[in-house]
Scaffold this motif. Structure first.
Motif, short mmCIF file in Angstrom:
data_model
loop_
_atom_site.label_atom_id
_atom_site.label_comp_id
_atom_site.label_asym_id
_atom_site.label_seq_id
_atom_site.Cartn_x
_atom_site.Cartn_y
_atom_site.Cartn_z
N GLU A 21 27.68 52.19 35.86
CA GLU A 21 27.66 50.77 35.52
C GLU A 21 28.11 49.86 36.67
O GLU A 21 27.87 48.66 36.65
CB GLU A 21 28.57 50.49 34.30
N TRP A 22 28.79 50.43 37.66
CA TRP A 22 29.38 49.62 38.74
C TRP A 22 28.33 48.77 39.47
O TRP A 22 28.52 47.58 39.65
CB TRP A 22 30.13 50.49 39.74
N ASP A 23 27.21 49.35 39.89
CA ASP A 23 26.22 48.60 40.67
C ASP A 23 25.68 47.40 39.90
O ASP A 23 25.55 46.31 40.45
CB ASP A 23 25.07 49.50 41.11
N THR A 24 25.38 47.60 38.63
CA THR A 24 24.88 46.50 37.80
C THR A 24 25.93 45.42 37.66
O THR A 24 25.65 44.23 37.80
CB THR A 24 24.45 47.02 36.41
N TRP A 25 27.17 45.81 37.39
CA TRP A 25 28.27 44.86 37.24
C TRP A 25 28.50 44.10 38.54
O TRP A 25 28.66 42.87 38.55
CB TRP A 25 29.53 45.60 36.82
N ALA A 26 28.48 44.81 39.66
CA ALA A 26 28.78 44.21 40.97
C ALA A 26 27.73 43.18 41.40
O ALA A 26 28.04 42.27 42.17
CB ALA A 26 28.92 45.30 42.02
N HIS A 40 29.05 39.74 40.17
CA HIS A 40 30.44 39.41 40.46
C HIS A 40 30.66 39.46 41.96
O HIS A 40 30.05 40.26 42.67
CB HIS A 40 31.37 40.39 39.74
N THR A 41 31.54 38.60 42.43
CA THR A 41 31.84 38.56 43.86
C THR A 41 33.29 38.16 44.06
O THR A 41 33.93 37.64 43.14
CB THR A 41 30.90 37.57 44.59
N GLY A 42 33.80 38.39 45.25
CA GLY A 42 35.15 37.96 45.58
C GLY A 42 35.18 36.46 45.81
O GLY A 42 34.15 35.83 46.04
N SER A 43 36.34 35.87 45.72
CA SER A 43 36.50 34.44 45.96
C SER A 43 37.57 34.22 47.03
O SER A 43 38.34 35.14 47.33
CB SER A 43 36.93 33.74 44.66
N PHE A 93 38.01 38.59 41.81
CA PHE A 93 36.59 38.71 41.51
C PHE A 93 36.23 37.62 40.51
O PHE A 93 36.97 37.37 39.55
CB PHE A 93 36.26 40.09 40.89
N VAL A 94 35.08 36.97 40.72
CA VAL A 94 34.60 35.95 39.80
C VAL A 94 33.23 36.35 39.27
O VAL A 94 32.50 37.10 39.91
CB VAL A 94 34.54 34.56 40.46
N PRO A 113 35.09 43.88 31.28
CA PRO A 113 35.97 44.25 32.40
C PRO A 113 35.24 45.05 33.47
O PRO A 113 34.17 45.63 33.23
CB PRO A 113 37.05 45.09 31.73
N GLU A 114 35.83 45.06 34.64
CA GLU A 114 35.25 45.80 35.78
C GLU A 114 35.21 47.30 35.47
O GLU A 114 36.23 47.89 35.12
CB GLU A 114 36.12 45.55 37.01
#
Length: 86
Positions: free
Chosen positions: A33-38, A41-44, A49-50, A25-26
């Motif tokens: 962890e946010w920068d690595t996760w982001a 993942h991107t908006g669609s 978020f995908v 999960p986000e």
């Protein structure tokens, strides 16, 4: 110019945080962890978020707009390659 979405193949991805997303999960946007996760993942265009590491294959964005659900390109009625008879 028309605002209609064309029937054409486009790569689709599973939603971030779904069972298909290997990242989980986000995280909180203020966390380390946010920068690595982001990065993965991107908006669609469908406003979710995908996960770029969880491809669904090619789908038709126009069929999604018409039906409200993901339609594989192979099932799009406008896909002449899929409906052509040999």
């Amino acid at each position: 110019m028309s605002d209609l979405i064309e029937h054409k193949p486009e790569p689709w991805f599973w939603e971030a945080g779904s069972e298909h997303c290997p990242h989980g999960p986000e995280p909180d946007r203020d966390s380390d962890e946010w920068d690595t996760w982001a990065e993965r993942h991107t908006g669609s265009p469908q406003d979710v978020f995908v996960c770029l590491d969880a491809p669904m294959g090619e789908h038709c964005p126009a069929c999604f707009e018409e039906n409200g659900s993901a339609v594989p390109w192979s099932a799009c009625p406008e896909n002449t390659a899929a409906t052509a008879t040999p």
